[in-house]
Design a protein around this motif. Structure first.
Motif, PDB file in Angstrom:
ATOM      1  N   ALA A   1      14.294  -9.047  -4.075  1.00  0.00           N
ATOM      2  CA  ALA A   1      14.072  -7.596  -4.144  1.00  0.00           C
ATOM      3  C   ALA A   1      12.773  -7.231  -3.404  1.00  0.00           C
ATOM      4  O   ALA A   1      12.722  -6.218  -2.700  1.00  0.00           O
ATOM      5  CB  ALA A   1      14.012  -7.148  -5.597  1.00  0.00           C
ATOM      6  N   ALA A   2      11.743  -8.056  -3.535  1.00  0.00           N
ATOM      7  CA  ALA A   2      10.458  -7.756  -2.880  1.00  0.00           C
ATOM      8  C   ALA A   2      10.632  -7.734  -1.360  1.00  0.00           C
ATOM      9  O   ALA A   2      10.040  -6.899  -0.671  1.00  0.00           O
ATOM     10  CB  ALA A   2       9.415  -8.803  -3.281  1.00  0.00           C
ATOM     11  N   LEU A   3      11.454  -8.626  -0.846  1.00  0.00           N
ATOM     12  CA  LEU A   3      11.698  -8.639   0.600  1.00  0.00           C
ATOM     13  C   LEU A   3      12.454  -7.396   1.048  1.00  0.00           C
ATOM     14  O   LEU A   3      12.136  -6.786   2.061  1.00  0.00           O
ATOM     15  CB  LEU A   3      12.500  -9.880   0.995  1.00  0.00           C
ATOM     16  N   LYS A   4      13.462  -7.020   0.256  1.00  0.00           N
ATOM     17  CA  LYS A   4      14.269  -5.852   0.617  1.00  0.00           C
ATOM     18  C   LYS A   4      13.453  -4.576   0.581  1.00  0.00           C
ATOM     19  O   LYS A   4      13.756  -3.621   1.292  1.00  0.00           O
ATOM     20  CB  LYS A   4      15.425  -5.692  -0.382  1.00  0.00           C
ATOM     21  N   LEU A   5      12.429  -4.564  -0.259  1.00  0.00           N
ATOM     22  CA  LEU A   5      11.662  -3.334  -0.460  1.00  0.00           C
ATOM     23  C   LEU A   5      10.961  -2.848   0.798  1.00  0.00           C
ATOM     24  O   LEU A   5      10.723  -1.646   0.939  1.00  0.00           O
ATOM     25  CB  LEU A   5      10.631  -3.577  -1.569  1.00  0.00           C
ATOM     26  N   SER A   6      10.650  -3.748   1.732  1.00  0.00           N
ATOM     27  CA  SER A   6       9.942  -3.281   2.928  1.00  0.00           C
ATOM     28  C   SER A   6      10.793  -2.317   3.737  1.00  0.00           C
ATOM     29  O   SER A   6      10.271  -1.381   4.321  1.00  0.00           O
ATOM     30  CB  SER A   6       9.449  -4.441   3.797  1.00  0.00           C
ATOM     31  N   ALA A   7      12.110  -2.515   3.743  1.00  0.00           N
ATOM     32  CA  ALA A   7      12.943  -1.654   4.591  1.00  0.00           C
ATOM     33  C   ALA A   7      13.749  -0.627   3.813  1.00  0.00           C
ATOM     34  O   ALA A   7      14.243   0.326   4.394  1.00  0.00           O
ATOM     35  CB  ALA A   7      13.891  -2.522   5.399  1.00  0.00           C
ATOM     36  N   GLN A   8      13.908  -0.809   2.503  1.00  0.00           N
ATOM     37  CA  GLN A   8      14.873   0.025   1.777  1.00  0.00           C
ATOM     38  C   GLN A   8      14.236   0.885   0.698  1.00  0.00           C
ATOM     39  O   GLN A   8      13.124   0.633   0.263  1.00  0.00           O
ATOM     40  CB  GLN A   8      15.950  -0.877   1.162  1.00  0.00           C
ATOM     41  N   ASN A   9      15.017   1.858   0.250  1.00  0.00           N
ATOM     42  CA  ASN A   9      14.594   2.756  -0.812  1.00  0.00           C
ATOM     43  C   ASN A   9      14.374   1.966  -2.119  1.00  0.00           C
ATOM     44  O   ASN A   9      15.254   1.213  -2.539  1.00  0.00           O
ATOM     45  CB  ASN A   9      15.712   3.802  -0.980  1.00  0.00           C
ATOM     46  N   PRO A  10      13.196   2.123  -2.739  1.00  0.00           N
ATOM     47  CA  PRO A  10      12.888   1.278  -3.896  1.00  0.00           C
ATOM     48  C   PRO A  10      13.861   1.435  -5.059  1.00  0.00           C
ATOM     49  O   PRO A  10      14.225   0.450  -5.702  1.00  0.00           O
ATOM     50  CB  PRO A  10      11.471   1.713  -4.299  1.00  0.00           C
ATOM     51  N   LYS A  11      14.293   2.672  -5.327  1.00  0.00           N
ATOM     52  CA  LYS A  11      15.210   2.845  -6.459  1.00  0.00           C
ATOM     53  C   LYS A  11      16.529   2.134  -6.186  1.00  0.00           C
ATOM     54  O   LYS A  11      17.083   1.497  -7.075  1.00  0.00           O
ATOM     55  CB  LYS A  11      15.473   4.336  -6.702  1.00  0.00           C
ATOM     56  N   ARG A  12      17.016   2.211  -4.953  1.00  0.00           N
ATOM     57  CA  ARG A  12      18.279   1.531  -4.620  1.00  0.00           C
ATOM     58  C   ARG A  12      18.127   0.012  -4.789  1.00  0.00           C
ATOM     59  O   ARG A  12      18.969  -0.648  -5.401  1.00  0.00           O
ATOM     60  CB  ARG A  12      18.715   1.857  -3.187  1.00  0.00           C
ATOM     61  N   VAL A  13      17.033  -0.526  -4.247  1.00  0.00           N
ATOM     62  CA  VAL A  13      16.816  -1.980  -4.335  1.00  0.00           C
ATOM     63  C   VAL A  13      16.783  -2.433  -5.794  1.00  0.00           C
ATOM     64  O   VAL A  13      17.385  -3.446  -6.168  1.00  0.00           O
ATOM     65  CB  VAL A  13      15.483  -2.360  -3.641  1.00  0.00           C
TER      66      VAL A  13
ATOM     67  N   PHE B   1       0.818  -1.220   0.000  1.00  0.00           N
ATOM     68  CA  PHE B   1       0.000   0.000   0.000  1.00  0.00           C
ATOM     69  C   PHE B   1       0.849   1.266   0.000  1.00  0.00           C
ATOM     70  O   PHE B   1       0.329   2.374   0.068  1.00  0.00           O
ATOM     71  CB  PHE B   1      -0.977   0.001   1.180  1.00  0.00           C
ATOM     72  N   ALA B   2       2.163   1.103  -0.056  1.00  0.00           N
ATOM     73  CA  ALA B   2       3.052   2.269  -0.158  1.00  0.00           C
ATOM     74  C   ALA B   2       3.213   2.598  -1.637  1.00  0.00           C
ATOM     75  O   ALA B   2       4.010   1.988  -2.350  1.00  0.00           O
ATOM     76  CB  ALA B   2       4.400   1.965   0.480  1.00  0.00           C
ATOM     77  N   LEU B   3       2.419   3.567  -2.097  1.00  0.00           N
ATOM     78  CA  LEU B   3       2.348   3.834  -3.534  1.00  0.00           C
ATOM     79  C   LEU B   3       3.706   4.160  -4.145  1.00  0.00           C
ATOM     80  O   LEU B   3       3.991   3.783  -5.276  1.00  0.00           O
ATOM     81  CB  LEU B   3       1.386   4.991  -3.806  1.00  0.00           C
ATOM     82  N   SER B   4       4.565   4.854  -3.379  1.00  0.00           N
ATOM     83  CA  SER B   4       5.863   5.231  -3.945  1.00  0.00           C
ATOM     84  C   SER B   4       6.693   3.977  -4.241  1.00  0.00           C
ATOM     85  O   SER B   4       7.433   3.926  -5.214  1.00  0.00           O
ATOM     86  CB  SER B   4       6.611   6.130  -2.974  1.00  0.00           C
ATOM     87  N   LYS B   5       6.539   2.954  -3.423  1.00  0.00           N
ATOM     88  CA  LYS B   5       7.282   1.711  -3.672  1.00  0.00           C
ATOM     89  C   LYS B   5       6.652   0.924  -4.817  1.00  0.00           C
ATOM     90  O   LYS B   5       7.343   0.406  -5.686  1.00  0.00           O
ATOM     91  CB  LYS B   5       7.339   0.864  -2.407  1.00  0.00           C
ATOM     92  N   VAL B   6       5.322   0.837  -4.784  1.00  0.00           N
ATOM     93  CA  VAL B   6       4.615   0.064  -5.812  1.00  0.00           C
ATOM     94  C   VAL B   6       4.912   0.631  -7.205  1.00  0.00           C
ATOM     95  O   VAL B   6       5.113  -0.109  -8.164  1.00  0.00           O
ATOM     96  CB  VAL B   6       3.091   0.070  -5.541  1.00  0.00           C
ATOM     97  N   ARG B   7       4.980   1.959  -7.287  1.00  0.00           N
ATOM     98  CA  ARG B   7       5.201   2.604  -8.578  1.00  0.00           C
ATOM     99  C   ARG B   7       6.520   2.131  -9.213  1.00  0.00           C
ATOM    100  O   ARG B   7       6.561   1.745 -10.377  1.00  0.00           O
ATOM    101  CB  ARG B   7       5.228   4.117  -8.348  1.00  0.00           C
TER     102      ARG B   7
END
Ligand SMILES: [Zn+2]
Length: 205
Positions: free
Chosen positions: A108-120, A72-78
């Motif tokens: 990558a999906a696991l890392k996304l919960s804690a990290q910046n999406p562009k970096r991941v 539900f974090a739109l910035s990550k989903v985008r």
């Protein structure tokens, strides 16, 4: 079966052709419109079944979404959806697929919960290029083929290195780039550089 939705293509009015990346293949399955179906979203992980149709495409059945805590974090989903689209463009056409790509998305999906999406996702793209032998960690210039000794290294498509003066582009810090190529970590880049790196990733895998 479990997989990630990498592409959704409308057919007729409301039917969909759904491309799903599983561990060993990329499925293209047909979903007839149904008002009671939950809507499918690009990039989401689903559990599903499929049914062959001797006269038509195999059909997608029994879909349930497998969530992530960032869904539900739109910035990550985008950014996740942009990456899914890039991966689809890269893999479409292949039938059988190495399980590397599925496991890349899993990690990558696991890392996304804690990290910046562009970096991941920049890190994931580097893993992909390394796996395919397309990560140019020898820092040879794409244009003149000489080794780059400068403290700033310009990058072209798929982070292919070049001399700044050979491609007329602003460079990236050499040490940070070597770290990224060796360890697949973006830690030495600041957020502005991450934005520039991401724009290169967005051009294609
Ligand atoms: Zn050069």
């Amino acid at each position: 079966m479990r997989g990630y939705i990498l592409n959704l293509k409308k057919n007729r009015d409301e039917d969909l052709i759904v491309s799903i990346l599983c561990a060993d293949r990329l499925f293209s399955l047909y979903r007839f419109y149904g008002a009671r179906h939950s809507p499918l979203q690009l990039g989401y992980k689903i559990d599903f079944a499929y049914e062959s149709d001797p006269f038509f495409m195999p059909r997608l059945r029994s879909v349930s979404h497998l969530g992530f805590d960032w869904i539900f974090a739109l910035s990550k989903v985008r950014y996740w959806q942009i990456f899914a689209r890039l991966l689809y463009r890269h893999l479409s056409g292949a039938d059988e697929i190495d399980d590397f790509y599925f496991s890349l998305l899993e990690r990558a999906a696991l890392k996304l919960s804690a990290q910046n999406p562009k970096r991941v996702l920049i890190e994931a793209a580097c893993e992909l290029w390394e796996r395919e032998g397309r990560l140019h960690s020898d820092l040879k210039c794409l244009i003149c083929e000489r080794r780059i000794e400068d403290s700033l290294v310009a990058l072209t498509h798929c982070l292919t290195p070049a001399h700044g003066e050979c491609v007329y582009k602003e460079g990236f810090d050499r040490e940070a780039l070597i770290r990224l190529f060796e360890t697949k970590e973006t830690i030495l880049f600041d957020d502005k550089e991450i934005d520039r790196l991401w724009r290169i990733v967005e051009e294609g895998l």
